[in-house]
Motif scaffolding. Structure first.
Motif, PDB file in Angstrom:
ATOM      1  N   GLY A 101       9.328 -10.839 -31.877  1.00  0.00           N
ATOM      2  CA  GLY A 101       9.809  -9.558 -31.355  1.00  0.00           C
ATOM      3  C   GLY A 101      10.930  -9.732 -30.348  1.00  0.00           C
ATOM      4  N   GLU A 102      10.824 -10.778 -29.541  1.00  0.00           N
ATOM      5  CA  GLU A 102      11.877 -11.053 -28.557  1.00  0.00           C
ATOM      6  C   GLU A 102      13.203 -11.363 -29.254  1.00  0.00           C
ATOM      7  N   LYS A 103      13.124 -12.115 -30.331  1.00  0.00           N
ATOM      8  CA  LYS A 103      14.341 -12.455 -31.085  1.00  0.00           C
ATOM      9  C   LYS A 103      14.973 -11.203 -31.676  1.00  0.00           C
ATOM     10  N   LEU A 104      14.154 -10.294 -32.188  1.00  0.00           N
ATOM     11  CA  LEU A 104      14.682  -9.047 -32.733  1.00  0.00           C
ATOM     12  C   LEU A 104      15.388  -8.230 -31.655  1.00  0.00           C
ATOM     13  N   ALA A 105      14.785  -8.186 -30.465  1.00  0.00           N
ATOM     14  CA  ALA A 105      15.330  -7.355 -29.391  1.00  0.00           C
ATOM     15  C   ALA A 105      16.649  -7.886 -28.866  1.00  0.00           C
ATOM     16  N   THR A 106      16.867  -9.201 -28.974  1.00  0.00           N
ATOM     17  CA  THR A 106      18.076  -9.798 -28.388  1.00  0.00           C
ATOM     18  C   THR A 106      19.112 -10.247 -29.418  1.00  0.00           C
ATOM     19  N   ASP A 107      18.650 -10.614 -30.620  1.00  0.00           N
ATOM     20  CA  ASP A 107      19.566 -11.201 -31.602  1.00  0.00           C
ATOM     21  C   ASP A 107      19.888 -10.289 -32.778  1.00  0.00           C
ATOM     22  N   VAL A 173       9.669  -2.805 -26.079  1.00  0.00           N
ATOM     23  CA  VAL A 173      10.692  -3.597 -26.776  1.00  0.00           C
ATOM     24  C   VAL A 173      11.908  -2.733 -27.103  1.00  0.00           C
ATOM     25  N   ASP A 174      11.682  -1.506 -27.583  1.00  0.00           N
ATOM     26  CA  ASP A 174      12.795  -0.595 -27.866  1.00  0.00           C
ATOM     27  C   ASP A 174      13.594  -0.305 -26.597  1.00  0.00           C
ATOM     28  N   GLY A 175      12.889  -0.090 -25.488  1.00  0.00           N
ATOM     29  CA  GLY A 175      13.573   0.212 -24.238  1.00  0.00           C
ATOM     30  C   GLY A 175      14.397  -0.959 -23.732  1.00  0.00           C
ATOM     31  N   LEU A 182      23.344  -1.210 -23.899  1.00  0.00           N
ATOM     32  CA  LEU A 182      24.230  -0.428 -23.034  1.00  0.00           C
ATOM     33  C   LEU A 182      24.797  -1.229 -21.869  1.00  0.00           C
ATOM     34  N   ASP A 183      24.097  -2.282 -21.465  1.00  0.00           N
ATOM     35  CA  ASP A 183      24.541  -3.088 -20.318  1.00  0.00           C
ATOM     36  C   ASP A 183      24.419  -4.559 -20.679  1.00  0.00           C
ATOM     37  N   LYS A 184      25.537  -5.166 -21.049  1.00  0.00           N
ATOM     38  CA  LYS A 184      25.516  -6.556 -21.497  1.00  0.00           C
ATOM     39  C   LYS A 184      25.230  -7.529 -20.356  1.00  0.00           C
ATOM     40  N   THR A 185      25.297  -7.073 -19.107  1.00  0.00           N
ATOM     41  CA  THR A 185      24.950  -7.954 -17.992  1.00  0.00           C
ATOM     42  C   THR A 185      23.432  -8.014 -17.785  1.00  0.00           C
ATOM     43  N   PHE A 186      22.705  -7.121 -18.433  1.00  0.00           N
ATOM     44  CA  PHE A 186      21.257  -7.095 -18.286  1.00  0.00           C
ATOM     45  C   PHE A 186      20.633  -8.136 -19.197  1.00  0.00           C
ATOM     46  N   ASP A 187      19.786  -8.998 -18.618  1.00  0.00           N
ATOM     47  CA  ASP A 187      19.086 -10.028 -19.383  1.00  0.00           C
ATOM     48  C   ASP A 187      17.640  -9.566 -19.598  1.00  0.00           C
ATOM     49  N   PRO A 188      17.271  -9.212 -20.821  1.00  0.00           N
ATOM     50  CA  PRO A 188      15.919  -8.692 -21.056  1.00  0.00           C
ATOM     51  C   PRO A 188      14.851  -9.774 -21.137  1.00  0.00           C
ATOM     52  N   LEU A 189      15.233 -11.056 -21.220  1.00  0.00           N
ATOM     53  CA  LEU A 189      14.252 -12.108 -21.477  1.00  0.00           C
ATOM     54  C   LEU A 189      13.210 -12.267 -20.370  1.00  0.00           C
ATOM     55  N   PRO A 190      13.594 -12.275 -19.086  1.00  0.00           N
ATOM     56  CA  PRO A 190      12.546 -12.379 -18.056  1.00  0.00           C
ATOM     57  C   PRO A 190      11.580 -11.192 -18.085  1.00  0.00           C
ATOM     58  N   TYR A 192      10.860  -9.392 -20.721  1.00  0.00           N
ATOM     59  CA  TYR A 192      10.067  -9.545 -21.937  1.00  0.00           C
ATOM     60  C   TYR A 192       8.964 -10.573 -21.718  1.00  0.00           C
ATOM     61  N   ALA A 193       9.284 -11.663 -21.001  1.00  0.00           N
ATOM     62  CA  ALA A 193       8.273 -12.681 -20.704  1.00  0.00           C
ATOM     63  C   ALA A 193       7.144 -12.099 -19.855  1.00  0.00           C
TER      64      ALA A 193
END
Length: 238
Positions: A101-107, A173-175, A182-190, A192-193
């Motif tokens: 799911g993390e890969k889908l949200a980011t890649d 995950v959708d959020g 919308l904000d490429k400076t935002f890192d969702p990985l932490p 998501y973890a």
């Protein structure tokens, strides 16, 4: 499709066997690249290499084409989730599913963008709303089956709480994916973890039934008293 000289709707040319699949593939590319508003049916038909009338023949409108594109992507995701459940050991299922799911949200930004376009369309086009709602329910149910599989230890019908977990996970995950879009400076990985840790700490796998514990002698004495045995009085010795 333009009317013919008699004022009747012109029929499209005989559709090719794979025309619908090609239109969905082309629609996914064009819609993801240009966005819903900027995409035209003509562009999609040109990308697919088919007659423009076939778009209306198969889908009826650009709205329905977007729905079909998103349904196809969603079906692929659900099939992959079913494969993960079937091939992944139960003890590794949660981590594997979250990593996927993390890969889908980011890649997969193109797929995410199409989902958001469809959500917005479902709010505007009331005729499309039931189909969009059904798509959401199907995704919730498939994730709930994965939660139930992890919790019970085998394939099982999801309980109400499994569905609640699924809705929370999918909404988060959708959020996160939307924020990242919308904000490429935002890192969702932490974030998501953290979501993964919260969910795994909350979803308790079902424990195997334990045999009843044996009582100690002292516990037996303190328990329910045994029925007294009535003794016959002894005859006094002379």
């Amino acid at each position: 499709m333009p009317p013919n000289r008699r004022g009747k709707q012109a029929q499209p040319a005989e559709p090719e066997p794979d025309a619908r699949a090609r239109l969905i593939t082309a629609g996914r590319r064009v819609l993801a690249e240009r966005g819903y508003d900027a995409t035209t049916v003509k562009e999609v038909a040109k990308e697919a290499g088919v007659n423009q009338g076939l778009v209306h023949y198969y889908f009826g409108s650009k709205d329905a084409l977007l729905l079909a594109v998103t349904q196809e992507a969603s079906q692929q995701y659900m099939t992959e989730l079913q494969r993960l459940r079937a091939q992944t050991p139960v003890e590794a299922l949660a981590e594997t599913a979250f990593a996927w799911g993390e890969k889908l949200a980011t890649d997969a930004p193109d797929s995410c963008r199409l989902r958001y376009e469809l959500f917005a369309l479902g709010l505007r086009n009331r005729e499309l709303t039931p189909a969009v709602a059904q798509l959401l329910r199907q995704g919730d149910t498939e994730i709930a089956r994965t939660v139930a599989h992890y919790r019970v230890g085998h394939e099982a019908a999801p309980a109400a709480e499994d569905l609640h977990y699924a809705i929370i996970i999918k909404a988060c995950v959708d959020g996160l994916a939307l924020h990242h879009q919308l904000d490429k400076t935002f890192d969702p990985l932490p974030v998501y973890a953290l979501l993964r840790r919260i969910m795994l700490a909350s979803i308790e796998p079902s424990a195997a039934p334990r045999p009843p514990a044996r009582k100690s002698r002292a516990q037996g004495r303190r328990g329910t008293p045994s029925p007294r045995v009535r003794r016959t009085p002894r005859t006094p010795r002379r």
